[in-house]
Scaffold this active site. Structure first.
Site, PDB file in Angstrom:
ATOM      1  N   ASP A  69      44.038  43.159  21.691  1.00  0.00           N
ATOM      2  CA  ASP A  69      44.252  43.135  23.142  1.00  0.00           C
ATOM      3  C   ASP A  69      45.108  44.340  23.564  1.00  0.00           C
ATOM      4  O   ASP A  69      44.800  45.021  24.551  1.00  0.00           O
ATOM      5  CB  ASP A  69      44.946  41.817  23.519  1.00  0.00           C
ATOM      6  CG  ASP A  69      45.276  41.749  24.996  1.00  0.00           C
ATOM      7  OD1 ASP A  69      44.348  41.592  25.804  1.00  0.00           O
ATOM      8  OD2 ASP A  69      46.467  41.872  25.348  1.00  0.00           O
ATOM      9  N   GLY A  75      48.814  43.717  33.363  1.00  0.00           N
ATOM     10  CA  GLY A  75      48.808  42.722  34.458  1.00  0.00           C
ATOM     11  C   GLY A  75      49.445  43.159  35.765  1.00  0.00           C
ATOM     12  O   GLY A  75      48.865  43.925  36.517  1.00  0.00           O
ATOM     13  N   GLU A  86      43.534  48.218  38.320  1.00  0.00           N
ATOM     14  CA  GLU A  86      44.984  48.177  38.122  1.00  0.00           C
ATOM     15  C   GLU A  86      45.423  47.013  37.232  1.00  0.00           C
ATOM     16  O   GLU A  86      46.355  47.133  36.434  1.00  0.00           O
ATOM     17  CB  GLU A  86      45.692  48.064  39.478  1.00  0.00           C
ATOM     18  CG  GLU A  86      47.204  48.057  39.411  1.00  0.00           C
ATOM     19  CD  GLU A  86      47.749  49.312  38.757  1.00  0.00           C
ATOM     20  OE1 GLU A  86      47.693  50.368  39.383  1.00  0.00           O
ATOM     21  OE2 GLU A  86      48.230  49.246  37.596  1.00  0.00           O
ATOM     22  N   GLY A 120      49.494  36.351  33.846  1.00  0.00           N
ATOM     23  CA  GLY A 120      49.765  35.280  34.804  1.00  0.00           C
ATOM     24  C   GLY A 120      48.892  35.519  36.023  1.00  0.00           C
ATOM     25  O   GLY A 120      48.716  36.664  36.455  1.00  0.00           O
ATOM     26  N   LYS A 179      44.047  47.777  26.048  1.00  0.00           N
ATOM     27  CA  LYS A 179      44.841  48.281  27.183  1.00  0.00           C
ATOM     28  C   LYS A 179      45.285  49.717  26.911  1.00  0.00           C
ATOM     29  O   LYS A 179      45.259  50.564  27.799  1.00  0.00           O
ATOM     30  CB  LYS A 179      46.054  47.384  27.403  1.00  0.00           C
ATOM     31  CG  LYS A 179      45.667  45.976  27.835  1.00  0.00           C
ATOM     32  CD  LYS A 179      46.855  45.044  27.757  1.00  0.00           C
ATOM     33  CE  LYS A 179      46.489  43.616  28.088  1.00  0.00           C
ATOM     34  NZ  LYS A 179      47.538  42.665  27.728  1.00  0.00           N
ATOM     35  N   VAL A 225      43.156  34.071  37.516  1.00  0.00           N
ATOM     36  CA  VAL A 225      43.360  35.206  38.413  1.00  0.00           C
ATOM     37  C   VAL A 225      42.582  35.010  39.720  1.00  0.00           C
ATOM     38  O   VAL A 225      43.129  35.213  40.813  1.00  0.00           O
ATOM     39  CB  VAL A 225      42.941  36.528  37.724  1.00  0.00           C
ATOM     40  CG1 VAL A 225      43.283  37.714  38.616  1.00  0.00           C
ATOM     41  CG2 VAL A 225      43.637  36.684  36.365  1.00  0.00           C
TER      42      VAL A 225
HETATM   43  N1  NAP Z   1      45.027  35.542  33.042  1.00  0.00           N
HETATM   44  C1  NAP Z   1      45.764  36.637  33.023  1.00  0.00           C
HETATM   45  O1  NAP Z   1      46.985  36.568  32.980  1.00  0.00           O
HETATM   46  C2  NAP Z   1      45.105  37.991  33.051  1.00  0.00           C
HETATM   47  C3  NAP Z   1      45.910  39.152  33.075  1.00  0.00           C
HETATM   48  C4  NAP Z   1      45.318  40.410  33.143  1.00  0.00           C
HETATM   49  C5  NAP Z   1      43.938  40.491  33.158  1.00  0.00           C
HETATM   50  N2  NAP Z   1      43.188  39.348  33.103  1.00  0.00           N
HETATM   51  C6  NAP Z   1      41.740  39.491  33.093  1.00  0.00           C
HETATM   52  O2  NAP Z   1      41.209  38.861  34.252  1.00  0.00           O
HETATM   53  C7  NAP Z   1      39.933  38.306  33.954  1.00  0.00           C
HETATM   54  C8  NAP Z   1      39.925  36.814  34.302  1.00  0.00           C
HETATM   55  O3  NAP Z   1      40.919  36.168  33.526  1.00  0.00           O
HETATM   56  P1  NAP Z   1      41.311  34.634  33.808  1.00  0.00           P
HETATM   57  O4  NAP Z   1      42.524  34.383  32.980  1.00  0.00           O
HETATM   58  O5  NAP Z   1      41.357  34.358  35.253  1.00  0.00           O
HETATM   59  O6  NAP Z   1      40.063  33.896  33.147  1.00  0.00           O
HETATM   60  P2  NAP Z   1      39.670  32.356  33.253  1.00  0.00           P
HETATM   61  O7  NAP Z   1      40.799  31.546  33.761  1.00  0.00           O
HETATM   62  O8  NAP Z   1      39.045  32.004  31.961  1.00  0.00           O
HETATM   63  O9  NAP Z   1      38.540  32.362  34.397  1.00  0.00           O
HETATM   64  C9  NAP Z   1      37.278  32.879  34.193  1.00  0.00           C
HETATM   65  C10 NAP Z   1      36.405  32.502  35.379  1.00  0.00           C
HETATM   66  O10 NAP Z   1      35.128  33.097  35.198  1.00  0.00           O
HETATM   67  C11 NAP Z   1      34.132  32.110  35.464  1.00  0.00           C
HETATM   68  N3  NAP Z   1      32.961  32.419  34.660  1.00  0.00           N
HETATM   69  C12 NAP Z   1      32.874  32.491  33.307  1.00  0.00           C
HETATM   70  N4  NAP Z   1      31.598  32.783  32.945  1.00  0.00           N
HETATM   71  C13 NAP Z   1      30.894  32.887  34.087  1.00  0.00           C
HETATM   72  C14 NAP Z   1      29.541  33.148  34.386  1.00  0.00           C
HETATM   73  N5  NAP Z   1      28.645  33.368  33.416  1.00  0.00           N
HETATM   74  N6  NAP Z   1      29.158  33.168  35.669  1.00  0.00           N
HETATM   75  C15 NAP Z   1      30.055  32.938  36.664  1.00  0.00           C
HETATM   76  N7  NAP Z   1      31.362  32.688  36.450  1.00  0.00           N
HETATM   77  C16 NAP Z   1      31.759  32.656  35.186  1.00  0.00           C
HETATM   78  C17 NAP Z   1      34.748  30.794  35.091  1.00  0.00           C
HETATM   79  O11 NAP Z   1      34.087  29.770  35.794  1.00  0.00           O
HETATM   80  P3  NAP Z   1      34.507  28.203  35.689  1.00  0.00           P
HETATM   81  O12 NAP Z   1      35.920  28.144  36.244  1.00  0.00           O
HETATM   82  O13 NAP Z   1      33.543  27.501  36.555  1.00  0.00           O
HETATM   83  O14 NAP Z   1      34.440  27.856  34.247  1.00  0.00           O
HETATM   84  C18 NAP Z   1      36.196  31.012  35.546  1.00  0.00           C
HETATM   85  O15 NAP Z   1      36.344  30.660  36.900  1.00  0.00           O
HETATM   86  C19 NAP Z   1      39.671  38.614  32.476  1.00  0.00           C
HETATM   87  O16 NAP Z   1      38.949  39.817  32.353  1.00  0.00           O
HETATM   88  C20 NAP Z   1      41.069  38.823  31.916  1.00  0.00           C
HETATM   89  O17 NAP Z   1      41.102  39.670  30.788  1.00  0.00           O
HETATM   90  C21 NAP Z   1      43.735  38.114  33.050  1.00  0.00           C
END
Ligand code: NAP
Length: 441
Positions: free
Chosen positions: A203, A136, A131, A304, A207, A15
């Site tokens: 999950d 998502g 939001e 996504g 939500k 994201v």
């Molecule tokens: N992906 C989706 O489709 C989606 C949809 C709705 C909501 N969300 C929500 O959005 C959020 C992010 O999801 P994502 O899919 O983008 O996760 P992700 O791809 O796993 O990315 C997580 C990021 O957080 C960083 N991070 C983890 N621990 C950290 C720390 N201690 N200090 C600093 N940075 C740290 C990671 O760093 P590194 O890259 O350096 O490892 C990575 O860049 C979550 O809450 C998720 O539930 C995601």
């Protein structure tokens, strides 16, 4: 034009990196639409050297998101790290304490600590916008919080987990097992290596907890949600559902009645003609029933990077415009305590699949147990097993036959009592399969 709104992004994964791209692509347009430029001032992630396919050179880098949250170089803290506690919680708390607006996509954090964070944000006079945390890319939070402000909502429900919906769709369309469909979802990147949180329903529950709080103006109580996942669903259930005019979806349902608020997540038989039944694959959908608007269904990408970043930006744009709405659509202090309606009092129709030994009296005993619990049956279908004739007679004399029952409306207590008694009678081979039927338009 007003001074730029400076954002700090913690988390540059799916994201976060999409959000960086979105700002680069739509920056000029956003400035025009919100009345002020939106600029990225700072970013934070774990690994500074990781190649993320985005240019971060112009932004101040922080190894520690809490330090970024406290730094005066940004006005809005965007939390895209994830997790109910740890760095996500610490940095959001630090940002609010520092008087910064917060935007987060983190349903786990909000389901666990949302009300407390909303109260802290209110005390500091800052926004807490989320939001992207439910469904998502679907703008359901704003819809509930703002567009439907003139309604009393009595039910909100939806398909809130794309992984589960993909698995159920594949099982139905390709007649494959849960395990094979899960495997396919993992190969396509739709399911995590450890899929428990998704397929177990948690999950969806997180939500749903957020939608419930906004829809009914109550405090969040994610722990009291009744949760059942999809791993017990078989191709036989999907086939029977199809023949009976239903589809099986993992629904999160929150409804309000005199006895309180019912929140439940479970596989659900939905009429084929309903809007929600036609939502396939990874797509999500949320339906809201309001007293003035009637039924509203929003469907679209529930996950996504890009779709989620689209929702994150709508929260940032609200802050840029100066639009402030209480996190849960009203002052956090006026959220009512959550009054749980006991699941055993849930009323509805049920689908039941039994593996009944082919012996005299078995059917009569089952019908009697249902009658003892005052349950009326809408239909009974005995499904002969195709392979039966291939086995020698002495082996199939009592071989279990699938029997499908559809009940009229009854209570959870009554159906569970009847099924316990049927099991104790010894006429069935396995535990009964029971799926709730949801009456939907
Ligand atoms: N992906 C989706 O489709 C989606 C949809 C709705 C909501 N969300 C929500 O959005 C959020 C992010 O999801 P994502 O899919 O983008 O996760 P992700 O791809 O796993 O990315 C997580 C990021 O957080 C960083 N991070 C983890 N621990 C950290 C720390 N201690 N200090 C600093 N940075 C740290 C990671 O760093 P590194 O890259 O350096 O490892 C990575 O860049 C979550 O809450 C998720 O539930 C995601």
């Amino acid at each position: 034009m007003n001074a730029p709104l400076r954002i700090g992004i913690a988390g540059l994964g799916n994201v976060g990196s999409s959000l960086v791209r979105l700002v680069a692509r739509h920056g000029n347009d956003l400035a025009e639409r919100t009345g002020r430029p939106i600029s990225i001032a700072a970013v934070s992630a774990r690994d500074r050297k990781k190649n993320r396919g985005i240019d971060l050179a112009a932004f101040t880098w922080f190894d520690d998101p809490v330090a970024m949250a406290r730094d005066p170089g940004s006005d809005v803290f965007v939390e895209l790290v994830g997790g109910a506690d740890g760095a996500a919680r610490a940095s959001v708390e630090a940002a609010i304490a520092s008087g910064k607006h917060v935007v987060t996509a983190n349903k786990a954090l909000l389901a666990a600590h949302g009300v407390k964070l909303a109260k802290a944000a209110e005390e500091k006079g800052v926004s807490l916008n989320f939001e992207a945390a439910a469904a998502g890319g679907i703008p359901i939070i704003k819809t509930l919080r703002e567009a439907l402000v003139g309604n009393t909502v009595n039910r909100v429900y939806g398909i809130l987990n794309g992984t589960c919906n993909y698995i159920l769709t594949r099982m139905e369309q390709d007649r494959i097992s849960f395990a094979d469909a899960l495997d396919a979802a993992q190969k396509l990147g739709y399911a995590e290596a450890d899929p428990t949180f998704d397929v177990g329903g948690q999950d969806t529950a997180n939500k749903l907890a957020l939608l419930t709080a906004i829809a009914f103006g109550t405090e969040i109580d994610a722990d009291s949600i009744y949760v059942e996942g999809i791993s017990s669903i078989t191709p036989a259930d999907l086939e029977a559902a199809d023949e009976l005019g239903y589809r099986i979806k993992l629904l999160g349902v929150a409804s309000r009645s005199d006895s309180g608020i019912e929140q439940r997540v479970h596989p659900t038989m939905v009429p084929k003609a309903s809007a929600i039944a036609r939502v396939d694959g990874v797509t999500n959908a949320v339906a809201v029933e309001g007293d003035f608007v009637g039924q509203l269904v929003l469907s679209g990408p529930g996950a996504g990077g890009d779709a989620t970043a689209s929702s994150v930006m709508s929260d940032i744009a609200d802050i840029a415009r100066g639009d402030r709405v209480g996190a849960f659509g009203r002052p956090a202090s006026s959220l009512e305590p959550y009054r749980k309606a006991a699941m055993r009092r849930h009323e509805g129709g049920y689908y039941v699949r039994l593996a009944v030994y082919d012996r005299p009296g078995a059917f009569a005993a089952i019908a009697q147990r249902m009658a003892d619990s005052k349950i009326s049956l809408e239909s009974i279908v005995q499904r002969r097993r195709a392979a039966r004739s291939a086995a020698p007679d002495h082996l199939v004399a009592e071989a279990p036959q699938p029997v499908i029952l559809i009940t009229y409306e009854t209570t959870e207590t009554a159906i569970r009592k009847a099924l316990d008694a049927i099991k104790a009678d010894g006429h069935i081979a396995n535990d009964p399969q029971m799926i709730r039927i949801e009456p939907l338009a």
